[in-house]
Design an enzyme around this catalytic site. Structure first.
Site, PDB file in Angstrom:
ATOM      1  N   GLY A 131      -0.495   9.494  -6.713  1.00  0.00           N
ATOM      2  CA  GLY A 131      -0.020   8.389  -7.523  1.00  0.00           C
ATOM      3  C   GLY A 131       1.449   8.571  -7.851  1.00  0.00           C
ATOM      4  CG  ASN A 148      14.648   0.580  -8.710  1.00  0.00           C
ATOM      5  OD1 ASN A 148      14.256   0.802  -9.853  1.00  0.00           O
ATOM      6  ND2 ASN A 148      15.595   1.273  -8.128  1.00  0.00           N
ATOM      7  CD  GLU A 165       5.146  -1.869  -9.647  1.00  0.00           C
ATOM      8  OE1 GLU A 165       6.224  -1.403  -9.244  1.00  0.00           O
ATOM      9  OE2 GLU A 165       4.475  -2.696  -9.014  1.00  0.00           O
ATOM     10  N   GLY A 166       5.247   3.451 -11.690  1.00  0.00           N
ATOM     11  CA  GLY A 166       5.915   4.552 -12.373  1.00  0.00           C
ATOM     12  C   GLY A 166       5.378   4.632 -13.782  1.00  0.00           C
ATOM     13  N   GLY A 224      -7.507  -8.065 -37.571  1.00  0.00           N
ATOM     14  CA  GLY A 224      -8.753  -7.470 -38.025  1.00  0.00           C
ATOM     15  C   GLY A 224      -9.844  -7.630 -36.976  1.00  0.00           C
ATOM     16  CG  PHE A 265      10.278  14.331 -10.659  1.00  0.00           C
ATOM     17  CD1 PHE A 265       9.341  13.378 -11.036  1.00  0.00           C
ATOM     18  CD2 PHE A 265      11.627  14.000 -10.721  1.00  0.00           C
ATOM     19  CE1 PHE A 265       9.756  12.115 -11.451  1.00  0.00           C
ATOM     20  CE2 PHE A 265      12.038  12.755 -11.138  1.00  0.00           C
ATOM     21  CZ  PHE A 265      11.099  11.808 -11.511  1.00  0.00           C
ATOM     22  N   GLY A 322       0.809  -1.217   0.000  1.00  0.00           N
ATOM     23  CA  GLY A 322       0.000   0.000   0.000  1.00  0.00           C
ATOM     24  C   GLY A 322       0.836   1.258   0.000  1.00  0.00           C
ATOM     25  CD1 TRP A 345      -5.058   3.912  -8.145  1.00  0.00           C
ATOM     26  CD2 TRP A 345      -6.437   2.426  -9.085  1.00  0.00           C
ATOM     27  NE1 TRP A 345      -6.054   4.610  -8.775  1.00  0.00           N
ATOM     28  CE2 TRP A 345      -6.913   3.717  -9.361  1.00  0.00           C
ATOM     29  CE3 TRP A 345      -7.148   1.321  -9.578  1.00  0.00           C
ATOM     30  CZ2 TRP A 345      -8.070   3.939 -10.100  1.00  0.00           C
ATOM     31  CZ3 TRP A 345      -8.296   1.548 -10.317  1.00  0.00           C
ATOM     32  CH2 TRP A 345      -8.742   2.837 -10.571  1.00  0.00           C
TER      33      TRP A 345
END
Lengths: 256, 393
Positions: free
Chosen positions: B143, B249, B373-374, B349, B393, B136, B168
């Site tokens: 996010g 990571n 995850e980024g 198709g 950032f 968590g 999430w």
């Protein structure tokens, strides 16, 4: 029980077929895998060991790449491995491979030797049988079940048309194992790691050369079947045409 | 059952760059996926069901915490771990996500930041799949910028009291333990990791419904209201945002490999389909230049991605990997996989939108993988910061 399992590395079944320039065999740069019938032989050997104790040894003949089948055998639970390591083993017939195997294990005392029923590439189904002859041991082919009995084993063989044969035989013996008789286990990641520390003995061509002879079988030509289309008109009344059609479907095409 | 049997993708004899053991690990995982996941995955995806029955078999094979040493873990190399992720995601990104979370986001932080008691308590049972974990970090309002998180931990006597919302969260409602990241008042609001057993009063997990992606894995929101945990549940070596990022990571590394699996599945499906599907003059569409261009693009990008992932894996095994390397692998390979999925859908198709083929499922899954995850863009900023020395950032 001490069991030897003969394993072969064969071109992957699903890989696209690439023939060498001479059209005598498959090119080296295809993917390889364990010959599936041998995987069932190994599985049966491991199950016998789990039931009765003992040792499972895996053996193969082929170039460095063939070692992968031994690694897989060790990772699944075989105790040690023997690798007849030379490119020359690739083109050898079943007689010579059998002679090489028998020479390589002369100092070992096995109770049983297992092979897969046949190889997925050559499909000779001879190696196990010839080894038994060379060793002077009894053998049985297309084995479905193996049970230990007093002084030997009882095996169930698969015959044609849904018939089975039950055979009692003494040990040591050679058995060729039918595919699909058990559920193949996976090599666990831990098993793969532990296999790194299991003994793998390499045998050179020179060590077994004196036992070998000239190949008695040779692949002359390998080719991918040509697709052809043929149309044939059947003449006559509807009843006659229907009769001819049924005949053809039954005797030529053999679908009814 | 799927329309085509997967045949592997290796254009430049990449297998020759791998050891026998690496190939054996890959082939074992591939067979497991082929025999156990592929036959059920489309139905799971339709029903939005996580195939929990596969947890125990995956554990038996040693998939959980595969690259950790000891505590019942397999002790695989990072390349081998990556290859397992690749094969799992060839089956489905949701199953790979489950395994990533269990291994990299729960077992790894306990392994790297936990006390000996915490490791002994959790790692062996998690490796066996008897206990399931979740991670968590993300919150409804935070996010890409987790440092803004509102979840707080207050130390009261010999306990911490946690309050906050997480969003999430993969495996949230099926987890036995949650690694919850919170600002710790006792540590000047530094972010720390806490092991929260999910049966504690005040802990609630509610599943996200209406997902059109990763439908075969569980995604939940977590609510923590005055959840009391003993002080020994803090991860002792966790200290600041770098701790959860260290875990990410690990997981991102696995995704760098995993996404290749999804791409291989899409490419192989498109290739086999294009050779069978006939249009114009009764010729397979594989004979059309525009179709060949798409297939050539896909196999080229997959091959580049394989090389990138393998080299990053080699660096990781040598202890030399940097987070920007992992960012590049995650960013490029997921983008490449999503493009492959879209191109494969094009080649198929109308058939490309039906779940007779795995392509549309991979495409929907990869939309999540591109973001979690980024995000794709955040990884661009990480690479950008590394090459310019300037943070954007």
């Amino acid at each position: 029980m001490k069991i030897l399992v003969c394993m072969k590395q064969v071109p992957q079944k699903d890989a696209p077929l690439k023939l060498n320039e001479g059209g005598t065999w498959i090119r080296e740069d295809v993917s390889y895998e364990v010959n599936e019938p041998d995987a069932y032989a190994l599985e049966e050997a491991l199950r016998q060991k789990e039931k009765h104790g003992g040792e499972v040894v895996v053996i193969t003949a082929g170039p460095a790449r063939a070692q992968q089948v031994l690694r897989e055998g060790l990772a699944k639970g075989a105790d040690r491995a023997i690798h007849l390591d030379d490119n020359a083993f690739v083109g050898m017939d079943a007689m010579n491979i059998s002679k090489a195997f028998v020479a390589a294990i002369k100092d070992d005392k096995f109770d049983l030797i297992f092979t897969g029923l046949q190889s997925d590439d050559y499909g000779y189904a001879q190696t196990g049988v010839i080894m038994a002859e060379l060793l002077g041991w009894p053998h049985a082919t297309i084995i479905m079940e193996i049970q230990k009995s007093d002084g030997g084993i009882k095996v169930k063989r698969e015959l044609e048309s849904g018939f089975f044969q039950h055979v009692g035989m003494p040990l040591p013996a050679v058995l060729t194992i039918q595919s699909g008789i058990n559920k193949l286990r996976y090599a666990t990641l831990l098993g793969i790691k532990q296999a790194k520390n299991k003994p793998l003995r390499k045998v050179t061509l020179d060590e077994v050369k004196s036992s070998l002879s000239d190949n008695m079988q040779k692949v002359e030509k390998l080719y991918i079947p040509q697709k052809s289309k043929k149309t044939e008109m059947l003449e006559g009344s509807p009843a006659e045409v229907a009769k001819k059609l049924v005949e053809k479907l039954r005797n030529e095409v053999r679908v009814i | 059952m799927p329309a085509f049997k997967f045949r592997g993708v290796d254009f430049i004899e990449l297998d020759s760059l791998m050891s026998d053991d690496e190939r054996l690990v890959r082939d074992t995982a591939r067979r497991f996926v082929e025999e156990n996941l592929v036959p059920i995955i489309e139905q799971c995806n339709r029903e939005g069901r996580f195939p929990r029955e596969l947890v125990s078999p995956m554990a038996d094979l040693g998939f959980f915490g595969a690259n950790l040493q000891g505590y019942g873990c397999a002790g695989m190399s990072n390349v081998e771990y990556g290859l397992v992720m690749q094969e799992l995601e060839r089956g489905d990104s949701g199953i790979r996500s489950f395994c990533s979370v269990q291994s990299s986001l729960v077992m790894f932080p306990i392994y790297a930041l936990g006390s000996e008691e915490q490791k002994e308590k959790w790692l062996p049972t998690m490796a066996k799949g008897e206990k399931i974990g979740c991670f968590g970090l993300t919150e409804p309002d935070f996010g890409s910028n987790p440092s803004g998180m509102r979840t707080r931990a207050k130390k009261v006597g010999n306990e911490y009291v946690l309050n906050g919302e997480k969003m999430w969260i993969t495996s949230g409602s099926i987890a036995d333990v949650a690694v919850v990241w919170a600002k710790s008042e006792a540590d000047n609001d530094r972010i720390r990791g806490f092991l929260v057993e999910t049966n504690r009063p005040g802990f609630k997990a509610s599943d996200v419904h209406g997902k059109w992606s990763l439908r075969a894995s569980v995604t939940s929101g977590l609510s923590l209201q005055d959840v009391h945990i003993p002080a020994e549940n803090v991860l002792p070596k966790s200290d600041g945002l770098k701790s959860p990022l260290m875990c990410l990571n690990q997981a991102r590394f696995g995704i760098g490999f995993g996404a290749i699996g999804a791409a291989m599945s899409c490419y192989d499906t498109a290739l086999q389909y294009s050779k069978l599907r006939k249009q114009f003059r009764d010729q397979p569409i594989a004979s059309h230049q525009l179709v060949q261009e798409k297939l050539a693009w896909m196999i080229t990008e997959i091959t580049k991605a394989q090389l990138l992932a393998l080299q990053v894996g080699r660096l990781k095994d040598a202890g030399k990997v940097q987070h920007q390397h992992i960012s590049m692998a995650k960013r490029n390979n997921v983008w490449m996989a999503l493009e492959c999925a879209r191109m494969a859908r094009d080649i198929l198709g109308g058939n490309g939108i039906a779940d007779d083929y795995p392509v549309i499922r991979h495409m929907m899954n990869l939309e999540s993988v591109k973001t979690y995850e980024g995000t794709h863009d955040i990884h661009a900023l990480i690479i950008g910061e590394n090459v310019t020395g300037i943070s954007a950032f």
